[in-house]
Design a protein around this motif. Structure first.
Motif, PDB file in Angstrom:
ATOM      1  N   GLY B  38      11.687  11.079  17.766  1.00  0.00           N
ATOM      2  CA  GLY B  38      12.995  11.461  17.696  1.00  0.00           C
ATOM      3  C   GLY B  38      13.418  11.503  19.622  1.00  0.00           C
ATOM      4  O   GLY B  38      14.974  11.630  19.258  1.00  0.00           O
ATOM      5  N   ARG B  39      12.524  11.348  19.883  1.00  0.00           N
ATOM      6  CA  ARG B  39      12.794  11.284  21.040  1.00  0.00           C
ATOM      7  C   ARG B  39      12.095  10.533  22.314  1.00  0.00           C
ATOM      8  O   ARG B  39      12.489  10.280  23.224  1.00  0.00           O
ATOM      9  N   ALA B  40      10.875   9.943  21.908  1.00  0.00           N
ATOM     10  CA  ALA B  40      10.756   9.141  23.131  1.00  0.00           C
ATOM     11  C   ALA B  40      11.135   8.199  22.802  1.00  0.00           C
ATOM     12  O   ALA B  40      11.594   7.086  21.804  1.00  0.00           O
ATOM     13  N   TRP B  41      10.793   7.359  23.850  1.00  0.00           N
ATOM     14  CA  TRP B  41      10.651   5.655  24.010  1.00  0.00           C
ATOM     15  C   TRP B  41      10.200   4.953  22.870  1.00  0.00           C
ATOM     16  O   TRP B  41       9.038   4.924  23.271  1.00  0.00           O
ATOM     17  N   LEU B  42      10.236   4.255  21.944  1.00  0.00           N
ATOM     18  CA  LEU B  42       9.829   3.328  21.783  1.00  0.00           C
ATOM     19  C   LEU B  42       9.864   1.968  21.729  1.00  0.00           C
ATOM     20  O   LEU B  42      10.563   0.956  21.985  1.00  0.00           O
ATOM     21  N   MET B  43       8.791   1.142  21.592  1.00  0.00           N
ATOM     22  CA  MET B  43       8.514   0.008  22.045  1.00  0.00           C
ATOM     23  C   MET B  43       8.689  -0.079  20.027  1.00  0.00           C
ATOM     24  O   MET B  43       8.071  -0.390  19.544  1.00  0.00           O
ATOM     25  N   ILE B  44      10.206  -1.337  20.078  1.00  0.00           N
ATOM     26  CA  ILE B  44      10.262  -1.964  18.548  1.00  0.00           C
ATOM     27  C   ILE B  44      10.489  -3.652  17.997  1.00  0.00           C
ATOM     28  O   ILE B  44      10.835  -4.311  17.451  1.00  0.00           O
ATOM     29  N   GLY B  45      10.065  -4.081  19.578  1.00  0.00           N
ATOM     30  CA  GLY B  45      10.256  -5.745  19.766  1.00  0.00           C
ATOM     31  C   GLY B  45       9.562  -6.281  21.161  1.00  0.00           C
ATOM     32  O   GLY B  45       9.471  -5.579  21.824  1.00  0.00           O
ATOM     33  N   HIS B  46      10.196  -7.655  20.898  1.00  0.00           N
ATOM     34  CA  HIS B  46      10.367  -8.590  21.882  1.00  0.00           C
ATOM     35  C   HIS B  46      11.698  -9.034  21.837  1.00  0.00           C
ATOM     36  O   HIS B  46      11.647  -9.787  20.908  1.00  0.00           O
ATOM     37  N   GLY B 147      10.341  -7.611  28.521  1.00  0.00           N
ATOM     38  CA  GLY B 147      11.338  -8.626  27.632  1.00  0.00           C
ATOM     39  C   GLY B 147      10.468  -7.500  26.820  1.00  0.00           C
ATOM     40  O   GLY B 147      11.058  -8.275  24.954  1.00  0.00           O
ATOM     41  N   ILE B 148       9.293  -6.824  27.015  1.00  0.00           N
ATOM     42  CA  ILE B 148       9.468  -5.603  25.798  1.00  0.00           C
ATOM     43  C   ILE B 148      10.593  -4.688  25.259  1.00  0.00           C
ATOM     44  O   ILE B 148      10.825  -4.815  26.227  1.00  0.00           O
ATOM     45  N   VAL B 149      11.265  -4.979  23.880  1.00  0.00           N
ATOM     46  CA  VAL B 149      12.478  -3.506  23.710  1.00  0.00           C
ATOM     47  C   VAL B 149      12.146  -2.561  22.612  1.00  0.00           C
ATOM     48  O   VAL B 149      11.088  -2.468  22.559  1.00  0.00           O
ATOM     49  N   PHE B 150      12.594  -1.564  23.580  1.00  0.00           N
ATOM     50  CA  PHE B 150      12.305  -0.197  23.239  1.00  0.00           C
ATOM     51  C   PHE B 150      13.295   0.714  23.538  1.00  0.00           C
ATOM     52  O   PHE B 150      14.268  -0.056  23.946  1.00  0.00           O
ATOM     53  N   ALA B 151      13.754   1.387  22.032  1.00  0.00           N
ATOM     54  CA  ALA B 151      14.493   2.284  22.448  1.00  0.00           C
ATOM     55  C   ALA B 151      14.164   3.747  21.796  1.00  0.00           C
ATOM     56  O   ALA B 151      12.826   3.996  21.242  1.00  0.00           O
ATOM     57  N   THR B 152      15.735   4.591  22.161  1.00  0.00           N
ATOM     58  CA  THR B 152      14.951   6.039  21.935  1.00  0.00           C
ATOM     59  C   THR B 152      16.974   6.144  20.979  1.00  0.00           C
ATOM     60  O   THR B 152      17.118   6.437  21.280  1.00  0.00           O
ATOM     61  N   TRP B 153      15.994   7.130  19.807  1.00  0.00           N
ATOM     62  CA  TRP B 153      17.449   8.105  19.328  1.00  0.00           C
ATOM     63  C   TRP B 153      18.478   9.267  20.482  1.00  0.00           C
ATOM     64  O   TRP B 153      19.335   9.245  19.662  1.00  0.00           O
ATOM     65  N   ASP B 154      17.592   9.809  21.390  1.00  0.00           N
ATOM     66  CA  ASP B 154      17.724  10.905  22.141  1.00  0.00           C
ATOM     67  C   ASP B 154      18.549  10.045  23.392  1.00  0.00           C
ATOM     68  O   ASP B 154      18.142   9.833  24.257  1.00  0.00           O
ATOM     69  N   HIS B 155      19.621  11.141  23.413  1.00  0.00           N
ATOM     70  CA  HIS B 155      20.255   9.958  24.764  1.00  0.00           C
ATOM     71  C   HIS B 155      20.388  10.814  25.429  1.00  0.00           C
ATOM     72  O   HIS B 155      20.784  10.626  26.529  1.00  0.00           O
ATOM     73  N   GLY B 156      19.798  12.437  25.504  1.00  0.00           N
ATOM     74  CA  GLY B 156      19.251  12.897  26.258  1.00  0.00           C
ATOM     75  C   GLY B 156      17.777  12.401  27.389  1.00  0.00           C
ATOM     76  O   GLY B 156      17.712  13.549  28.070  1.00  0.00           O
ATOM     77  N   ALA B 157      17.196  11.251  26.334  1.00  0.00           N
ATOM     78  CA  ALA B 157      16.233  11.021  27.244  1.00  0.00           C
ATOM     79  C   ALA B 157      16.179   9.975  28.487  1.00  0.00           C
ATOM     80  O   ALA B 157      17.700  10.144  28.931  1.00  0.00           O
ATOM     81  N   PRO B 158      15.000  10.183  29.676  1.00  0.00           N
ATOM     82  CA  PRO B 158      15.210   9.516  30.805  1.00  0.00           C
ATOM     83  C   PRO B 158      15.696   8.173  31.066  1.00  0.00           C
ATOM     84  O   PRO B 158      15.244   7.607  29.367  1.00  0.00           O
ATOM     85  N   SER B 159      15.328   7.531  31.740  1.00  0.00           N
ATOM     86  CA  SER B 159      15.801   6.505  31.675  1.00  0.00           C
ATOM     87  C   SER B 159      14.005   5.365  31.536  1.00  0.00           C
ATOM     88  O   SER B 159      13.248   6.685  31.038  1.00  0.00           O
ATOM     89  N   ASN B 300      -7.868  -1.933  27.947  1.00  0.00           N
ATOM     90  CA  ASN B 300      -7.957  -0.820  26.832  1.00  0.00           C
ATOM     91  C   ASN B 300      -6.591   0.366  27.176  1.00  0.00           C
ATOM     92  O   ASN B 300      -6.629   0.646  28.652  1.00  0.00           O
ATOM     93  N   HIS B 301      -5.806   0.008  26.259  1.00  0.00           N
ATOM     94  CA  HIS B 301      -3.876   0.833  26.857  1.00  0.00           C
ATOM     95  C   HIS B 301      -3.924   1.157  25.814  1.00  0.00           C
ATOM     96  O   HIS B 301      -3.664   0.989  24.291  1.00  0.00           O
ATOM     97  N   SER B 302      -2.712   2.531  26.133  1.00  0.00           N
ATOM     98  CA  SER B 302      -1.297   2.981  25.174  1.00  0.00           C
ATOM     99  C   SER B 302      -0.476   3.746  25.466  1.00  0.00           C
ATOM    100  O   SER B 302      -0.650   4.032  26.436  1.00  0.00           O
ATOM    101  N   LEU B 303       0.337   3.254  25.282  1.00  0.00           N
ATOM    102  CA  LEU B 303       1.599   3.794  25.795  1.00  0.00           C
ATOM    103  C   LEU B 303       2.356   4.809  24.716  1.00  0.00           C
ATOM    104  O   LEU B 303       2.132   4.947  23.599  1.00  0.00           O
ATOM    105  N   PHE B 304       2.812   6.119  24.937  1.00  0.00           N
ATOM    106  CA  PHE B 304       2.841   7.352  24.306  1.00  0.00           C
ATOM    107  C   PHE B 304       4.758   7.045  23.695  1.00  0.00           C
ATOM    108  O   PHE B 304       5.189   6.748  24.088  1.00  0.00           O
ATOM    109  N   PRO B 305       4.725   7.316  22.400  1.00  0.00           N
ATOM    110  CA  PRO B 305       3.371   7.910  21.301  1.00  0.00           C
ATOM    111  C   PRO B 305       2.120   6.601  20.476  1.00  0.00           C
ATOM    112  O   PRO B 305       1.504   6.996  20.295  1.00  0.00           O
ATOM    113  N   ASN B 306       3.416   5.622  19.963  1.00  0.00           N
ATOM    114  CA  ASN B 306       2.071   4.998  19.417  1.00  0.00           C
ATOM    115  C   ASN B 306       1.899   3.716  19.833  1.00  0.00           C
ATOM    116  O   ASN B 306       2.245   2.626  18.516  1.00  0.00           O
ATOM    117  N   GLY B 307       2.331   2.998  21.013  1.00  0.00           N
ATOM    118  CA  GLY B 307       2.177   1.961  21.085  1.00  0.00           C
ATOM    119  C   GLY B 307       0.378   2.371  22.179  1.00  0.00           C
ATOM    120  O   GLY B 307      -0.259   2.243  22.496  1.00  0.00           O
TER     121      GLY B 307
END
Ligand code: FES
Ligand SMILES: [Fe+2]
Lengths: 165, 446
Positions: B38-46, B147-159, B300-307
């Motif tokens: 509910g808080r993190a910037w999540l990758m959702i597409g491109h 080009g990778i699209v991120f989204a967050t539900w949290d309007h208090g999240a940082p940029s 190898n790499h990961s982007l918090f939380p689930n990428g």
């Protein structure tokens, strides 16, 4: 009708090779220039079903040549391909054969399949779909020069596809 | 900062011991949906998945079904796929092109700018009393990185820029190398019977590769000419593992500027063409990234939380289930022959049937399920490898593991998870300030 019987027998033999894990012999059923292809299947509106199967060039689930297929089989022989060691228990049921002989002697053959897989203790998967093969006559028998496998699913309900279709 | 009465204390950084209940406990899982997803910037597409106005692509933010679309003005928007009437899904396809979304239940219709445009019986049945302005689609904040699209539900999240922080310094060498950017194809989708965190922490685990993937390493050596790493190369490598804001980045030093950046899909036959491509694009890459970064490669790499590993997503589907999505991101300028090789290599090595990845899932499942039993839960998971050897490095961002192979990745991933789970809001979640010199012209937007 004779061709139909001949090919039905070919597919039954192929199914037994897979279920008896005779993968080297199975590999020999494919030509050196084989293209073994499984497109993704999208969920689209009825009026957009031309987009349902992803074309070659888009990301596919399988897009193997003979080398990739050989690597898959040789992996299993190392005894350390952990996804298939211990191996899956599979049952390939193949039917609904339709044959379409081509002017150059090759044959387009379509079959429907159910592939049951049991793994480890209680895991089960059932894959349903169809295959479209291009069969080439080689030394009095047949070899598969192209195979397109279409699953009847969108999100695949299995941890992996470590079995052959 | 919440320090004294932290609710979740699951990882001990001094000893590397991890509480297994985080993989199986339904209450923890429910809390994660709110506090992590509910808080993190999540990758959702491109961006390339919705190239034209009115295109849409159906995606997920954790469990939440989301419509990613390009509205009539060309802006990217992300909406919860939920009709504001009774809650039906207004989009039921994976992709499409539409100026509006009509609900199949009672016909409420929303524009792709989110407004509730049409309600059957608005005047008569509702007596004109329905406040349509308050019933627009629920919208997420959207931003893009190369080009990778991120989204967050949290309007208090940082940029998004601050969320990625200096992770971008190294991500750029993979995703931001050329002016024309990248395109994404996919995804392959499948369901794995395991907790999402086991998949994420593993995809930046350098330790498991020589054991889990040995069979494929052997046949890859035989057919693709890629030699097996020696014990020395594995355990005394000069390559680095960096950690910024819960993101994990394996950094490899290129030996030559034209060295191929990835191995999946590279064959003895196409190797020369790949090297030629990297030679030809070097001046452009240097202009964009400077000379230091063009000598680095992202492993190898990961982007918090689930990428994980590029644009690959582990969507939670209950504590014991994960929907995995595999996209391939390709440089647009790459010749078709090489794109084809990488596309096939990526799916055949790492997709649902990947000859590497198919050996991973049972491990992740085993790790997940160890938390299910009373006896299993009594014993912590041991993540002690390299404890006490993390350092800062003057030339590289974030925390740098003492060695290329360590469990710093897991310890810091679960510490980040704790920070999210123990925070009341974004004010409580620490962010590393950006400190790196971004030599070259590349920006967050490409
Ligand atoms: S639920 Fe969508 S119109 Fe009623
Ligand atoms: Fe792995």
């Amino acid at each position: 009708m004779e061709l139909w019987h001949e090919l039905m027998e070919f597919y039954i033999r192929e199914a037994w090779l897979l279920d008896e894990r005779r993968f080297r012999e199975w590999l020999d059923l494919f030509t050196e220039d084989v293209f073994y292809f499984m497109p993704r299947r999208l969920n689209v509106h009825r009026h957009e079903t031309d987009r349902e199967l992803t074309p070659v060039g888009d990301l596919a689930i399988f897009e193997d040549d003979k080398t990739y297929l050989t690597m898959r089989v040789e992996r299993l022989e190392t005894g350390m391909a952990w996804g298939e060691d211990p191996p899956s228990r599979t049952r390939h049921i193949v039917g609904n054969l339709v044959v379409d002989p081509q002017p150059d002697g090759e044959v387009q053959a379509k079959t429907a399949f159910l592939l049951y897989r049991s793994h480890h203790e209680t895991e089960e998967n059932l894959f349903s779909g169809y295959r479209e093969d291009l069969l080439r006559p080689v030394d009095g028998s047949w070899q598969i020069a192209r195979r397109t496998i279409v699953l009847d699913s969108n999100v695949i309900l299995a941890k992996n596809l470590s079995v052959f279709f | 900062m919440v320090a004294v009465d932290r609710k979740h204390q699951i990882i001990d950084l001094e000893t590397g011991q991890l509480d297994r209940r985080i993989f199986v406990d339904p209450d923890i899982y429910a809390e994660e949906q709110e506090k992590v997803f509910g808080r993190a910037w999540l990758m959702i597409g491109h961006e390339s998945l919705v190239p034209n106005t009115n295109d849409f692509f159906h995606t997920y933010m954790g469990e939440e079904p989301v419509i990613l679309c390009r509205d009539g003005r060309g802006n990217l928007r992300a909406y919860l796929n939920m009709c504001r009437h009774r809650g039906n899904r207004i989009v039921r396809t994976d992709v499409g092109n539409s100026r509006n979304f009509a609900c199949a239940y009672h016909g409420w219709t929303f524009s792709n700018e989110g407004a509730l445009e049409y309600v059957p019986g608005d005047e008569e049945a509702y007596y004109g009393a329905l406040d349509r302005d308050c019933l627009g689609l629920v919208e997420a904040r959207v931003d893009t990185y190369a080009g990778i699209v991120f989204a967050t539900w949290d309007h208090g999240a940082p940029s998004l820029d601050d969320y990625l922080g200096d992770a971008r310094w190294l991500l750029d060498v993979s995703f931001n190398r050329l002016d024309n950017g990248t395109e994404a194809i996919g995804p392959i989708k499948w369901i794995e019977p395991l907790n999402w965190k086991t998949a994420v922490d593993n995809c930046s685990d350098n330790y498991h590769v020589p054991t889990t993937h040995l069979s494929t390493i052997i046949v890859q050596g035989r057919h693709r000419g890629i030699p097996r790493l020696t014990h020395e190369q594995q355990f005394q490598s000069e390559n680095k593992h960096l950690f910024v804001n819960g993101h994990s980045l394996t950094m490899r030093f290129l030996e030559r500027a034209d060295q191929v950046r990835q191995t999946h899909g590279v064959t003895p036959e196409n190797l020369a063409a790949f090297e030629e491509y990297y030679r030809a694009t070097l001046p452009e890459a240097e202009r964009r990234l400077g000379s230091l970064r063009t000598r680095l490669n992202l492993g190898n790499h990961s982007l918090f939380p689930n990428g994980v590993l590029g644009l690959r997503l582990a969507h939670p589907r209950g504590p014991l289930e994960t929907e995995f999505w595999h996209f391939v991101v390709l440089e647009k300028d790459m010749p078709d022959e090489l794109k084809t090789a990488l596309r096939r290599g990526s799916a055949n090595y790492n997709g649902v049937n990947g000859i590497f990845e198919q050996d991973d899932m049972d491990n992740w499942r085993g790790v997940t399920e160890s938390g299910l039993t009373r006896m299993g839960r009594k014993y912590t998971q041991d993540l002690s490898m390299g404890v006490g050897h993390d350092r800062r490095h003057p030339d590289y961002p974030g925390v740098v593991a003492g060695r290329y192979t360590s469990e710093s990745n897991q310890r810091l991933f679960y510490r980040r998870w704790e920070q999210f789970m123990n925070a009341d809001n974004w004010e409580d979640i620490p962010l590393e300030p950006k400190a790196m010199d971004y030599e070259g012209t590349a920006t967050l937007r490409g």
